[in-house]
Design a protein around this motif. Structure first.
Motif, mmCIF file in Angstrom:
data_model
loop_
_atom_site.group_PDB
_atom_site.id
_atom_site.type_symbol
_atom_site.label_atom_id
_atom_site.label_comp_id
_atom_site.label_asym_id
_atom_site.label_seq_id
_atom_site.Cartn_x
_atom_site.Cartn_y
_atom_site.Cartn_z
ATOM 1 N N GLU A 108 0.810 -1.211 0.000
ATOM 2 C CA GLU A 108 0.000 0.000 0.000
ATOM 3 C C GLU A 108 0.845 1.264 0.000
ATOM 4 O O GLU A 108 1.997 1.282 0.428
ATOM 5 C CB GLU A 108 -0.922 0.036 1.221
ATOM 6 N N VAL A 109 0.262 2.320 -0.541
ATOM 7 C CA VAL A 109 0.761 3.678 -0.363
ATOM 8 C C VAL A 109 -0.262 4.404 0.495
ATOM 9 O O VAL A 109 -1.455 4.407 0.187
ATOM 10 C CB VAL A 109 0.953 4.398 -1.707
ATOM 11 N N GLU A 110 0.226 4.985 1.557
ATOM 12 C CA GLU A 110 -0.658 5.685 2.485
ATOM 13 C C GLU A 110 -0.310 7.167 2.463
ATOM 14 O O GLU A 110 0.771 7.572 2.890
ATOM 15 C CB GLU A 110 -0.495 5.117 3.892
ATOM 16 N N GLY A 111 -1.208 7.976 1.905
ATOM 17 C CA GLY A 111 -0.951 9.400 1.808
ATOM 18 C C GLY A 111 0.056 9.707 0.721
ATOM 19 O O GLY A 111 0.372 8.881 -0.138
ATOM 20 N N GLU A 112 0.625 10.917 0.761
ATOM 21 C CA GLU A 112 1.611 11.333 -0.230
ATOM 22 C C GLU A 112 3.011 11.040 0.294
ATOM 23 O O GLU A 112 3.320 11.300 1.450
ATOM 24 C CB GLU A 112 1.464 12.824 -0.533
ATOM 25 N N THR A 113 3.855 10.504 -0.560
ATOM 26 C CA THR A 113 5.201 10.126 -0.144
ATOM 27 C C THR A 113 6.188 10.382 -1.269
ATOM 28 O O THR A 113 5.814 10.369 -2.449
ATOM 29 C CB THR A 113 5.256 8.639 0.266
ATOM 30 N N SER A 114 7.447 10.588 -0.920
ATOM 31 C CA SER A 114 8.502 10.744 -1.931
ATOM 32 C C SER A 114 9.344 9.474 -2.029
ATOM 33 O O SER A 114 10.405 9.462 -2.633
ATOM 34 C CB SER A 114 9.393 11.947 -1.604
ATOM 35 N N SER A 172 4.106 11.373 -4.554
ATOM 36 C CA SER A 172 2.896 10.835 -5.178
ATOM 37 C C SER A 172 2.111 10.073 -4.120
ATOM 38 O O SER A 172 2.663 9.629 -3.111
ATOM 39 C CB SER A 172 3.266 9.900 -6.336
ATOM 40 N N SER A 173 0.822 9.927 -4.370
ATOM 41 C CA SER A 173 -0.017 9.088 -3.507
ATOM 42 C C SER A 173 -0.239 7.719 -4.140
ATOM 43 O O SER A 173 -1.024 6.914 -3.635
ATOM 44 C CB SER A 173 -1.370 9.774 -3.256
ATOM 45 N N VAL A 174 0.458 7.474 -5.266
ATOM 46 C CA VAL A 174 0.364 6.188 -5.965
ATOM 47 C C VAL A 174 1.767 5.638 -6.185
ATOM 48 O O VAL A 174 2.654 6.333 -6.685
ATOM 49 C CB VAL A 174 -0.355 6.339 -7.329
ATOM 50 N N GLY A 175 1.976 4.394 -5.803
ATOM 51 C CA GLY A 175 3.262 3.745 -6.001
ATOM 52 C C GLY A 175 3.312 2.981 -7.308
ATOM 53 O O GLY A 175 2.298 2.810 -7.992
ATOM 54 N N VAL A 176 4.513 2.526 -7.659
ATOM 55 C CA VAL A 176 4.707 1.785 -8.907
ATOM 56 C C VAL A 176 5.480 0.503 -8.619
ATOM 57 O O VAL A 176 6.466 0.518 -7.879
ATOM 58 C CB VAL A 176 5.483 2.631 -9.944
ATOM 59 N N ILE A 177 5.026 -0.578 -9.223
ATOM 60 C CA ILE A 177 5.775 -1.827 -9.247
ATOM 61 C C ILE A 177 6.181 -2.046 -10.697
ATOM 62 O O ILE A 177 5.338 -2.249 -11.577
ATOM 63 C CB ILE A 177 4.944 -3.025 -8.746
ATOM 64 N N GLY A 178 7.485 -1.982 -10.982
ATOM 65 C CA GLY A 178 7.972 -2.047 -12.349
ATOM 66 C C GLY A 178 7.776 -3.400 -13.002
ATOM 67 O O GLY A 178 7.634 -4.439 -12.330
ATOM 68 N N GLU A 179 7.771 -3.419 -14.320
ATOM 69 C CA GLU A 179 7.492 -4.630 -15.085
ATOM 70 C C GLU A 179 8.490 -5.748 -14.776
ATOM 71 O O GLU A 179 9.626 -5.515 -14.423
ATOM 72 C CB GLU A 179 7.509 -4.315 -16.578
#
Length: 663
Positions: A108-114, A172-179
């Motif tokens: 999860e991403v909780e709130g905005e994070t760098s 961002s408030s959305v994280g990424v899991i790369g391909e």
């Protein structure tokens, strides 16, 4: 590209045990294979790709792409992913194509994070006086300047502002899991960005971090790892219950076997096993492999820590405010101890326990030994150690970085203006000690250490050998580079082509360059002529690429001092004489290395071999394990080196004599 589900698809998904708080917020690529989505709860905005392929696991086991037994909230799932057995939920993530996530508790991403960018690491000074903000592109050189050039406060503030702007852009408030990432059997991953081709297996907890994995240099996170407030660069591995908090892990690093690190920076090709690090600056090739070893509040690079190595960074007064510097290539023997603050010169071996605040930075290649609670220094003795030469040869071969985009610019040269300038200063210091205290003194005192008369005299001689070897190397390289011929005067060949190089040189944690280049960099930062991370990287790259031009400017200045002549006054005969002395120095040093290597094949070295046999069995067992002195690769290389350099000296001298008529 994305479309609403059809009524028939919604019905089929519900028959498969799926639910949604609002099916209108679930958008998909068509045609959707509903058979590959089972027991899934959808919350918020959802985007689903196509599920058409299979994953082939070990032993030929096949698994269909799709989503099974999971709860998703505000997620985008790429094509041909497999998400299976999510015990809690996945929330606020974009999961790129061909990712496999299985048996995970929470993502999860909780709130905005760098994602770890901008986290300040209290390196060297645990109280925060030298904090370095970490970010995706941090290099050892930039970190060195931020930590140790605090006297340039305006420049440091500008650098921190540049990094902060980058960190803000990563928020961002959305994280990424790369391909092509694999995540399996993990507990909690929170506020963590994961790069392409990562492998995360059996990790315990990851929070507020970035894993900068790429196809050519994937990152591996293994069993039991706990990491928070971190950045991991490409090609690195953290495994076997390592614990990392507020750390930057550079390219090609490995932390494993229960290693614990906090408020520390690790740069290219560092290795940490079993032990503990607290507030350390681990420059390239810092290695610690032993369970009982503590590295604390120290600056290291090209360093190997022996078992039980320890330091103290406070004196029970104002807290842990003291730090120490062990310059490149230093080593600590087993059970060594150093009281910070202290400054240890390059390529120094530290043995025993040292309770005084020594500064041996201008006496490199030394042994710092404890005897009867006193610190004894044997200057320059490490120059003739075969182990030192072996280390210098092995470092480039042990570069684990496969990412073409190198963050750290590493110069592995054993002899450079940085070390030779210290030899030059060291020789002057020893001669001055000898002059002040007298030739007959049994020992000399220098910077809280003692130097015996024998060690002092030997140090002067060894430093002279090292200086001559470097100077000869530089002159011969210059002759070849300039393609010296009859059409050129020796003065034209020797004239420097770069304005930078004279004076003091510094080692920016792997990047060796004139101090003037660093000063110029700080000026440009203050004046905002350099104002981006791209420009900073470009400046360091230019300094690294121009090393040999800068080196010759420095060497030419040293040549004038050693010959007591200006470049305009130097004749071919002077250069011929220098090359002759260079040949003699190289041969003398190689013979010392030869004799040092021979110690590994003495009778005492065979102790423990052939324990159940007689002397002949012991010898045979030793030779089967270690080989013979005559066939040893290091020994043979020393012999061949003598032949090569002798021939080179003869060829250069012949060339100089042939062209001397022009001069």
């Amino acid at each position: 590209m994305y479309e609403n589900l059809t009524p028939n698809q919604i019905e089929e998904l519900e028959n498969n045990g799926c639910t949604s708080s609002d099916w209108k917020k679930v958008l998909v690529k068509q045609p959707l294979d509903c058979t590959r989505i089972r027991q899934v709860q959808f919350h918020g905005n959802i985007r689903l790709g196509l599920f058409e392929s299979q994953f082939i696991l070990k032993n030929g086991i096949k698994r269909d792409s799709g989503i099974y037994c999971a709860t998703l909230s505000n997620c985008t799932i790429g094509d041909n992913c497999r998400i299976h057995n999510i015990q809690n939920y996945i929330a606020n993530y974009t999961i790129e194509n061909n990712v496999r996530i299985e048996s995970l508790n929470t993502l999860e991403v909780e709130g905005e994070t760098s994602f770890g960018n901008g986290v300040k690491v209290s390196v060297l000074d645990e109280t925060g006086g030298r904090q370095v903000p970490i970010f995706d592109q941090l290099s050892a050189h930039l970190a060195y300047i931020i930590a140790l050039y605090r006297h340039r406060d305006k420049a440091i503030l500008e650098l921190e502002n540049i990094i902060q702007k980058y960190a803000e852009k990563q928020k961002s408030s959305v994280g990424v899991i790369g391909e092509w990432t694999i995540i399996e059997n993990c507990k909690e991953i929170k506020n963590t960005k994961v790069g392409k081709y990562s492998t995360i297996t059996n990790a315990h907890r990851l929070s507020n971090g970035t894993i900068n994995s790429v196809k050519k240099a994937p990152v591996k996170i293994g069993s039991g790892v706990i990491a928070s407030n971190f950045i991991v660069a490409s090609g690195s591995e953290i495994s076997d219950s390592a614990i990392v908090d507020r750390c930057f892990i550079g390219q090609g690093c490995k932390l494993s076997k229960h290693y614990s690190a906090e408020n520390s920076l690790f740069f290219a090709n560092c290795q940490g096993y079993h032990g503990e690090a607290c507030s350390i600056f681990a420059g390239p090739y810092t290695v610690t492999h032993h369970k009982s070893t503590l590295l604390i509040a120290g600056l290291y690079s090209f360093m190997n820590a022996g078992s039980g190595s320890n330091q103290s960074n406070h004196m029970y007064k104002l807290g842990p405010i003291h730090a120490g510097i062990m310059q490149r290539g230093s080593k600590t023997a087993s059970d060594s101890y150093i009281l910070w603050p202290a400054k240890i010169g390059p390529f120094t071996l530290v043995m025993g326990r040292h309770y005084k605040n020594s500064d041996t930075s201008d006496l490199p290649f030394s042994y710092l030994i404890e005897k009867n609670d006193e610190s004894y220094l044997a200057p320059a003795v490490n120059i003739k150690s075969v182990g030192t030469i072996r280390d210098a040869v092995k470092w480039p071969k042990r570069d684990k970085r496969t990412d073409p985009n190198k963050l750290d610019l590493v110069n592995c040269n054993l002899l450079s203006p940085f070390t030779i300038n210290k030899m030059y200063n060291g020789r002057s210091i020893l001669k001055q000690l000898q002059a002040v205290s007298g030739m007959t003194s049994e020992s000399y005192h220098y910077m809280s250490t003692k130097i015996t008369s024998k060690s002092l005299k030997r140090g002067i001689h060894l430093y002279s050998i090292g200086i001559t070897k470097f100077l000869g190397n530089s002159v011969i390289s210059r002759l070849h580079k300039m393609n010296y011929n009859k059409e050129m005067t020796i003065q034209e060949v020797l004239k420097p082509t770069s304005k930078y190089g004279k004076g003091q040189w510094v080692d920016l944690a792997g990047l060796i360059t004139p101090k003037e280049v660093v000063t110029n960099f700080m000026d440009k930062i203050e004046q905002k002529e350099i104002k981006s991370l791209k420009q900073i990287k470009s400046y360091f790259e230019d300094a690294h690429n121009n090393y040999y031009e800068y080196e010759w400017t420095w060497a030419a200045d040293l040549l004038e001092k050693e010959l007591n002549k200006s470049l305009e006054e130097i004749q071919v005969s002077d250069v011929i004489s220098l090359v002759g002395r260079w040949r003699d120095s190289v041969i003398e040093l190689d013979k010392m290395l030869y004799n040092d290597a021979k110690k590994e094949f003495t009778l005492s070295s065979r102790t423990g071999f052939g324990p159940d046999g007689d002397d002949s069995v012991q010898i045979k067992d030793f030779e089967q394990v270690r080989g013979t002195f005559e066939t040893n690769s290091v020994v043979n290389e020393i012999i061949q080196h003598i032949h090569r350099k002798s021939k080179l000296a003869s060829d250069v001298i012949d060339q100089l004599k042939e062209h001397s008529t022009k001069v």
